[in-house]
Write an enzyme that holds these catalytic residues in place. Structure first.
Site, PDB file in Angstrom:
ATOM      1  N   ASP A  13       0.807  -1.219   0.000  1.00 42.57           N
ATOM      2  CA  ASP A  13       0.000   0.000   0.000  1.00 42.57           C
ATOM      3  C   ASP A  13       0.843   1.274   0.000  1.00 42.57           C
ATOM      4  O   ASP A  13       0.452   2.299   0.562  1.00 42.57           O
ATOM      5  CB  ASP A  13      -0.956   0.018   1.215  1.00 42.57           C
ATOM      6  CG  ASP A  13      -1.832  -1.211   1.240  1.00 42.57           C
ATOM      7  OD1 ASP A  13      -2.221  -1.674   0.156  1.00 42.57           O
ATOM      8  OD2 ASP A  13      -2.116  -1.709   2.344  1.00 42.57           O
ATOM      9  N   GLU A  14       1.984   1.221  -0.646  1.00 44.04           N
ATOM     10  CA  GLU A  14       2.877   2.380  -0.687  1.00 44.04           C
ATOM     11  C   GLU A  14       2.408   3.433  -1.682  1.00 44.04           C
ATOM     12  O   GLU A  14       2.946   4.544  -1.717  1.00 44.04           O
ATOM     13  CB  GLU A  14       4.294   1.933  -1.092  1.00 44.04           C
ATOM     14  CG  GLU A  14       5.005   1.023  -0.092  1.00 44.04           C
ATOM     15  CD  GLU A  14       4.723  -0.449  -0.359  1.00 44.04           C
ATOM     16  OE1 GLU A  14       3.853  -0.753  -1.188  1.00 44.04           O
ATOM     17  OE2 GLU A  14       5.382  -1.286   0.286  1.00 44.04           O
ATOM     18  N   GLY A  15       1.423   3.059  -2.510  1.00 43.56           N
ATOM     19  CA  GLY A  15       1.012   3.974  -3.577  1.00 43.56           C
ATOM     20  C   GLY A  15       1.519   3.471  -4.927  1.00 43.56           C
ATOM     21  O   GLY A  15       1.686   4.250  -5.873  1.00 43.56           O
ATOM     22  N   GLY A  17      -0.050   1.791  -7.117  1.00 45.65           N
ATOM     23  CA  GLY A  17      -1.054   2.018  -8.154  1.00 45.65           C
ATOM     24  C   GLY A  17      -0.874   3.370  -8.813  1.00 45.65           C
ATOM     25  O   GLY A  17      -0.847   3.487 -10.040  1.00 45.65           O
ATOM     26  N   ALA A  39      -4.114  -7.860  -3.716  1.00 45.62           N
ATOM     27  CA  ALA A  39      -3.635  -6.505  -3.976  1.00 45.62           C
ATOM     28  C   ALA A  39      -4.810  -5.533  -4.115  1.00 45.62           C
ATOM     29  O   ALA A  39      -5.899  -5.914  -4.520  1.00 45.62           O
ATOM     30  CB  ALA A  39      -2.828  -6.491  -5.276  1.00 45.62           C
ATOM     31  N   HIS A  41      -4.816  -1.665  -5.681  1.00 41.10           N
ATOM     32  CA  HIS A  41      -4.033  -0.541  -6.198  1.00 41.10           C
ATOM     33  C   HIS A  41      -4.983   0.583  -6.604  1.00 41.10           C
ATOM     34  O   HIS A  41      -5.824   0.405  -7.477  1.00 41.10           O
ATOM     35  CB  HIS A  41      -3.176  -0.985  -7.392  1.00 41.10           C
ATOM     36  CG  HIS A  41      -2.160  -2.027  -7.026  1.00 41.10           C
ATOM     37  ND1 HIS A  41      -1.388  -2.681  -7.938  1.00 41.10           N
ATOM     38  CD2 HIS A  41      -1.796  -2.511  -5.816  1.00 41.10           C
ATOM     39  CE1 HIS A  41      -0.585  -3.534  -7.314  1.00 41.10           C
ATOM     40  NE2 HIS A  41      -0.827  -3.458  -6.034  1.00 41.10           N
ATOM     41  N   THR A 300      -9.610  -4.875   1.795  1.00 40.92           N
ATOM     42  CA  THR A 300     -10.435  -5.397   2.900  1.00 40.92           C
ATOM     43  C   THR A 300     -11.083  -4.300   3.733  1.00 40.92           C
ATOM     44  O   THR A 300     -11.895  -4.595   4.605  1.00 40.92           O
ATOM     45  CB  THR A 300      -9.563  -6.266   3.848  1.00 40.92           C
ATOM     46  OG1 THR A 300      -8.489  -5.452   4.323  1.00 40.92           O
ATOM     47  CG2 THR A 300      -9.012  -7.481   3.133  1.00 40.92           C
ATOM     48  N   ARG A 304      -5.334   0.511   8.583  1.00 41.50           N
ATOM     49  CA  ARG A 304      -3.923   0.106   8.530  1.00 41.50           C
ATOM     50  C   ARG A 304      -3.199   0.545   9.803  1.00 41.50           C
ATOM     51  O   ARG A 304      -3.502   1.604  10.342  1.00 41.50           O
ATOM     52  CB  ARG A 304      -3.241   0.736   7.314  1.00 41.50           C
ATOM     53  CG  ARG A 304      -3.812   0.227   5.996  1.00 41.50           C
ATOM     54  CD  ARG A 304      -3.197   0.958   4.807  1.00 41.50           C
ATOM     55  NE  ARG A 304      -3.756   0.497   3.548  1.00 41.50           N
ATOM     56  CZ  ARG A 304      -3.992   1.291   2.503  1.00 41.50           C
ATOM     57  NH1 ARG A 304      -3.704   2.568   2.544  1.00 41.50           N
ATOM     58  NH2 ARG A 304      -4.503   0.788   1.391  1.00 41.50           N
ATOM     59  N   GLY A 414      -0.034  13.995  -3.123  1.00 43.76           N
ATOM     60  CA  GLY A 414      -1.496  13.867  -3.116  1.00 43.76           C
ATOM     61  C   GLY A 414      -1.880  12.670  -3.958  1.00 43.76           C
ATOM     62  O   GLY A 414      -1.060  12.147  -4.716  1.00 43.76           O
TER      63      GLY A 414
HETATM   64  P1  GDP Z   1      -0.795   0.306  -3.461  1.00 43.73           P
HETATM   65  O1  GDP Z   1      -1.388  -0.966  -2.952  1.00 43.73           O
HETATM   66  O2  GDP Z   1       0.673   0.377  -3.241  1.00 43.73           O
HETATM   67  O3  GDP Z   1      -1.155   0.597  -4.891  1.00 43.73           O
HETATM   68  O4  GDP Z   1      -1.425   1.468  -2.588  1.00 43.73           O
HETATM   69  P2  GDP Z   1      -2.979   1.657  -2.217  1.00 43.73           P
HETATM   70  O5  GDP Z   1      -3.696   2.151  -3.408  1.00 43.73           O
HETATM   71  O6  GDP Z   1      -3.501   0.442  -1.526  1.00 43.73           O
HETATM   72  O7  GDP Z   1      -2.880   2.760  -1.082  1.00 43.73           O
HETATM   73  C1  GDP Z   1      -2.325   4.021  -1.315  1.00 43.73           C
HETATM   74  C2  GDP Z   1      -3.376   5.079  -1.018  1.00 43.73           C
HETATM   75  O8  GDP Z   1      -2.752   6.340  -0.934  1.00 43.73           O
HETATM   76  C3  GDP Z   1      -4.440   5.222  -2.093  1.00 43.73           C
HETATM   77  O9  GDP Z   1      -5.649   5.565  -1.488  1.00 43.73           O
HETATM   78  C4  GDP Z   1      -3.910   6.369  -2.967  1.00 43.73           C
HETATM   79  O10 GDP Z   1      -4.951   7.065  -3.644  1.00 43.73           O
HETATM   80  C5  GDP Z   1      -3.277   7.232  -1.917  1.00 43.73           C
HETATM   81  N1  GDP Z   1      -2.124   8.025  -2.356  1.00 43.73           N
HETATM   82  C6  GDP Z   1      -1.149   7.686  -3.240  1.00 43.73           C
HETATM   83  N2  GDP Z   1      -0.197   8.651  -3.279  1.00 43.73           N
HETATM   84  C7  GDP Z   1      -0.588   9.603  -2.400  1.00 43.73           C
HETATM   85  C8  GDP Z   1       0.000  10.832  -1.955  1.00 43.73           C
HETATM   86  O11 GDP Z   1       1.075  11.237  -2.368  1.00 43.73           O
HETATM   87  N3  GDP Z   1      -0.708  11.531  -1.014  1.00 43.73           N
HETATM   88  C9  GDP Z   1      -1.879  11.116  -0.493  1.00 43.73           C
HETATM   89  N4  GDP Z   1      -2.478  11.868   0.422  1.00 43.73           N
HETATM   90  N5  GDP Z   1      -2.463   9.955  -0.896  1.00 43.73           N
HETATM   91  C10 GDP Z   1      -1.812   9.214  -1.823  1.00 43.73           C
HETATM   92  P1  IMO Z   2      -0.942  -4.221  -2.194  1.00 45.87           P
HETATM   93  O1  IMO Z   2      -0.549  -4.755  -3.549  1.00 45.87           O
HETATM   94  C1  IMO Z   2      -0.916  -4.696   2.136  1.00 45.87           C
HETATM   95  C2  IMO Z   2      -0.920  -8.791   3.688  1.00 45.87           C
HETATM   96  C3  IMO Z   2      -2.155  -9.222   4.458  1.00 45.87           C
HETATM   97  C4  IMO Z   2      -1.534 -10.212   5.431  1.00 45.87           C
HETATM   98  C5  IMO Z   2      -0.457 -10.890   4.589  1.00 45.87           C
HETATM   99  C6  IMO Z   2      -0.871 -12.231   3.995  1.00 45.87           C
HETATM  100  O2  IMO Z   2      -2.216  -3.481  -2.196  1.00 45.87           O
HETATM  101  O3  IMO Z   2       0.192  -3.480  -1.571  1.00 45.87           O
HETATM  102  P2  IMO Z   2      -2.471 -12.871   1.958  1.00 45.87           P
HETATM  103  O4  IMO Z   2      -3.941 -12.609   1.743  1.00 45.87           O
HETATM  104  O5  IMO Z   2      -1.587 -12.293   0.905  1.00 45.87           O
HETATM  105  O6  IMO Z   2      -2.178 -14.309   2.220  1.00 45.87           O
HETATM  106  O7  IMO Z   2      -2.135 -12.096   3.342  1.00 45.87           O
HETATM  107  O8  IMO Z   2      -0.152  -9.976   3.536  1.00 45.87           O
HETATM  108  N1  IMO Z   2      -1.183  -8.260   2.324  1.00 45.87           N
HETATM  109  C7  IMO Z   2      -1.120  -6.962   2.010  1.00 45.87           C
HETATM  110  N2  IMO Z   2      -0.924  -5.875   2.784  1.00 45.87           N
HETATM  111  N3  IMO Z   2      -1.066  -4.552   0.807  1.00 45.87           N
HETATM  112  C8  IMO Z   2      -1.227  -5.627   0.020  1.00 45.87           C
HETATM  113  O9  IMO Z   2      -1.239  -5.562  -1.332  1.00 45.87           O
HETATM  114  C9  IMO Z   2      -1.315  -6.907   0.614  1.00 45.87           C
HETATM  115  N4  IMO Z   2      -1.512  -8.169   0.149  1.00 45.87           N
HETATM  116  C10 IMO Z   2      -1.410  -8.979   1.202  1.00 45.87           C
HETATM  117  O10 IMO Z   2      -2.761  -8.131   5.102  1.00 45.87           O
HETATM  118  O11 IMO Z   2      -0.893  -9.516   6.463  1.00 45.87           O
HETATM  119 MG    MG Z   3      -2.922  -1.613  -1.751  1.00 48.78          MG
END
Ligand code: GDP
Ligand code: IMO
Ligand code: MG
Length: 429
Positions: A13-15, A17, A39, A41, A300, A304, A414
C-alpha cells in the site's frame, strides 16, 4: 528496450497504483507477475477513483497491453467482475492477456484460507482471505489447476477430482465443514472459461517479443518487499515473491531484461494484518496518520497500522531489489507533524542494528532508534518542482535517500495523477 520493475519497499500500500499508472502513460506492456486479488491498487484520475485488484494498471490507457503473467494466482470470478466493472466505466478491457500457466484460485482455497485463519486464533496472519496462500500451496505441491485447464473440460474435471477429494476430506474431517460438490465447481468454472477464453494465451513470448522489438515493458509489483515469502517478515508475509527478482520468474524474462528498478515507499510506514512492526507509532500519532493518510485497506477496508519511516527496512529493500531509484509517496500527510520521527536503526539487548537483523527473535523484540527531523507544517499539494517544496520537506527527502542509499526521483504530494514533484528534473517518470 529494457524493462522497468516497480516494487513496494515496505509492507504494501505504498502507492504503487498511482506510480504504475503514471509510468504506464508511456509504457507499451504492463505485467503483473505475482500475487492475486489480495492486492488493492488505487488510481485517481480527474477525481475518479479506480481500485484495481487483479487487472494491471495499464488497462486504463488504450495504448497499453495489460498482461497477467504466469506467476499470478487468478480468481476467475473476481477477474470477470473487475473487467465488467471497468467496462461499465467505459474502459476497453478487450486487450487484457491472461497467461494459461497462471494458477486458479478455487472455491476450496477461499474456504481453507478462512478456516485456517480461524484455527490459528491469536496467531493468525490477518490474511486478506482471498485464498492466496492455499492456491500457492497447491501450485507448489503440484495439485493446482491452471488457467489453461479451463479450456479443456476433460482435463479440468480430472484434475479437479484429484484435488477436491483431498480438500473435501480436510474441510469435513479436520474443520467440520460441508464438502464442496465437484459438479457445482465445474459448472461455475466452465462458465468462467467461456468468458475468459479470448484473453487466455501464452504470455511469455508476448513480453519477450515486446522487449526484443524495443518496446517498453513494466513489471508491476503487488504487495511488497517485507511481505516477500522468502525475504519478508515470515510467517507474516504473503505467499509469493514481490521483490524485483520475482518479476523474472513470474513474468518469464531474464534478469538482464530489467534495468530500471523503482522502489515505492511511503514517507512514513503502514502495515495491514499481523506481525512485527518496529517503528509503529503510539496510538495518538497513528490515529493522525490514519486520518490524514486515509489509511484504510483498498481490498479489505481494514484500518492500517501506522508508524514512522523505517530506514533499516528501506536499506534492506534497496539492496534486495537493487533499486535504481526511490519514489516517495504521501509526503503531504507528514505536514501534520513537527518534528517528524525517522527510525534510523534498531536496538536489541544493547546492540545497535543498522541492517536487517539476522533472525526473527531480534526483529520481533528490537526497539526503534529514532532521529527527529524538522517538520514543515504546511500544505504541499500544489508543489510540482523541488523548489516549490518547503526546505524542511526537501531535507526530509534528502535524509531518506541518504539513509536508504537510493536517489529519490519523484515525491508524491497527493492521490491525484498530477500531484507529484519531479525531484530529479527528468520530465516524466
Ligand atoms: P498500493 O497498494 O501500493 O497501490 O497502494 P494503495 O492504493 O492500496 O494505497 C495508497 C493510497 O494512498 C491510495 O488511497 C492512494 O490514492 C493514496 N495516495 C497515493 N499517493 C498519495 C500521496 O502522495 N498523497 C496522499 N495523500 N495519498 C496518496
Ligand atoms: P498491495 O498490492 C498490504 C498482507 C495481508 C496479510 C499478509 C498475507 O495493495 O500493496 P495474503 O492474503 O496475501 O495471504 O495475506 O499480507 N497483504 C497486504 N498488505 N497490501 C497488500 O497488497 C497486501 N496483500 C497482502 O494483510 O498480512
Ligand atoms: Mg494496496
Amino acid at each position: 528496450m529494457p524493462g522497468v520493475a516497480l516494487v513496494g519497499t515496505q509492507w504494501g500500500d505504498e502507492g504503487k497504483g498511482k506510480v504504475t499508472d503514471l509510468l504506464a502513460e508511456h509504457t507499451d506492456v504492463v505485467v503483473r507477475y505475482q500475487g492475486g486479488n489480495n492486492a488493492g491498487h488505487t488510481i485517481v484520475v480527474e477525481g475518479e477513483r479506480y481500485a484495481l485488484h487483479l487487472v494491471p494498471t495499464g488497462i486504463l490507457y488504450p495504448h497499453c497491453v495489460p498482461v497477467i503473467g504466469p506467476g499470478v494466482v487468478v480468481d476467475p470470478q473476481v477477474l470477470i467482475e473487475e473487467l465488467d466493472a471497468l467496462g461499465e466505466r467505459g474502459v476497453d478491457t478487450s486487450k487484457l492477456l491472461l497467461s494459461g500457466n497462471a494458477h486458479l484460485i478455487m472455491p476450496y482455497h477461499l474456504e481453507l484460507d478462512r478456516v485456517t485463519e480461524r484455527r490459528l486464533g491469536k496467531n493468525r496472519l490477518g490474511t486478506t482471505k482471498r485464498g492466496i496462500g492455499p492456491a500457492y500451496a497447491d501450485k507448489a505441491t503440484r495439485v493446482g489447476l491452471r488457467v489453461q485447464d479451463l479450456l479443456d473440460p476433460k482435463i479440468f474435471s480430472a484434475k479437479l477430482e484429484v484435488a477436491l477429494k483431498e480438500k473435501n476430506l480436510i474441510l469435513t474431517r479436520v474443520y467440520g465443514r460441508l464438502p464442496i460438490p465437484q459438479k457445482e465447481i465445474e459448472e461455475q468454472y466452465l462458465a468462467f472459461a467461456q468468458r475468459l477464453a479470448p484473453h487466455i494465451t501464452d504470455t511469455d513470448p508476448v513480453i519477450q517479443d515486446a522487449l526484443d522489438a524495443g518496446k517498453s515493458v513494466m513489471f508491476e509489483g503487488a504487495q511488497a518487499t517485507l511481505l516477500d515469502l522468502d525475504h519478508g517478515t515470515y510467517p507474516f508475509v504473503t505467499s509469493s515473491n514481490p521483490i524485483s527478482g520475482g518479476a523474472c520468474a513470474g513474468a518469464g524474462v531474464g534478469p538482464r531484461d530489467i534495468t530500471r528498478i523503482i522502489g515505492i515507499s511511503k514517507a512514513y510506514c503502514t502495515r495491514v494484518g499481523s506481525g512485527p512492526f518496529p517503528s509503529e507509532a503510539d496510538p495518538a500519532d497513528a490515529e493522525i496518520l490514519v486520518e490524514a493518510g486515509a489509511e484504510y485497506g483498498t481490498t479489505t477496508g481494514r484500518k492500517r497500522r501506522c508508524g514512522w519511516f523505517d530506514a533499516v527496512a528501506g536499506r534492506y529493500a534497496a539492496r534486495l531489489n537493487t533499486l535504481t531509484e526511490l519514489v516517495v509517496t504521501k509526503l503531504d500527510v507528514l505536514s501534520q507533524f513537527d518534528p517528524i520521527k525517522v527510525c534510523v536503526a534498531y536496538e536489541y539487548e544493547g546492540e545497535r542494528f543498522e541492517h536487517f537483523p539476522p533472525n526473527q527473535t531480534i526483529f520481533n523484540k528490537c526497539k526503534p532508534i529514532y532521529e527527529e527531523l524538522p517538520g514543515w507544517s504546511q500544505d504541499l499539494s500544489e508543489a510540482r518542482k523541488p523548489d516549490e517544496l518547503p526546505a524542511e520537506a526537501r531535507s526530509y527527502l534528502d535524509a531518506i535517500q541518504g539513509l536508504v542509499g537510493a536517489p529519490v526521483s519523484w515525491a508524491s504530494v497527493g492521490p491525484g495523477r498530477d500531484e507529484i514533484v519531479d525531484m530529479a528534473g527528468s520530465g516524466s517518470l
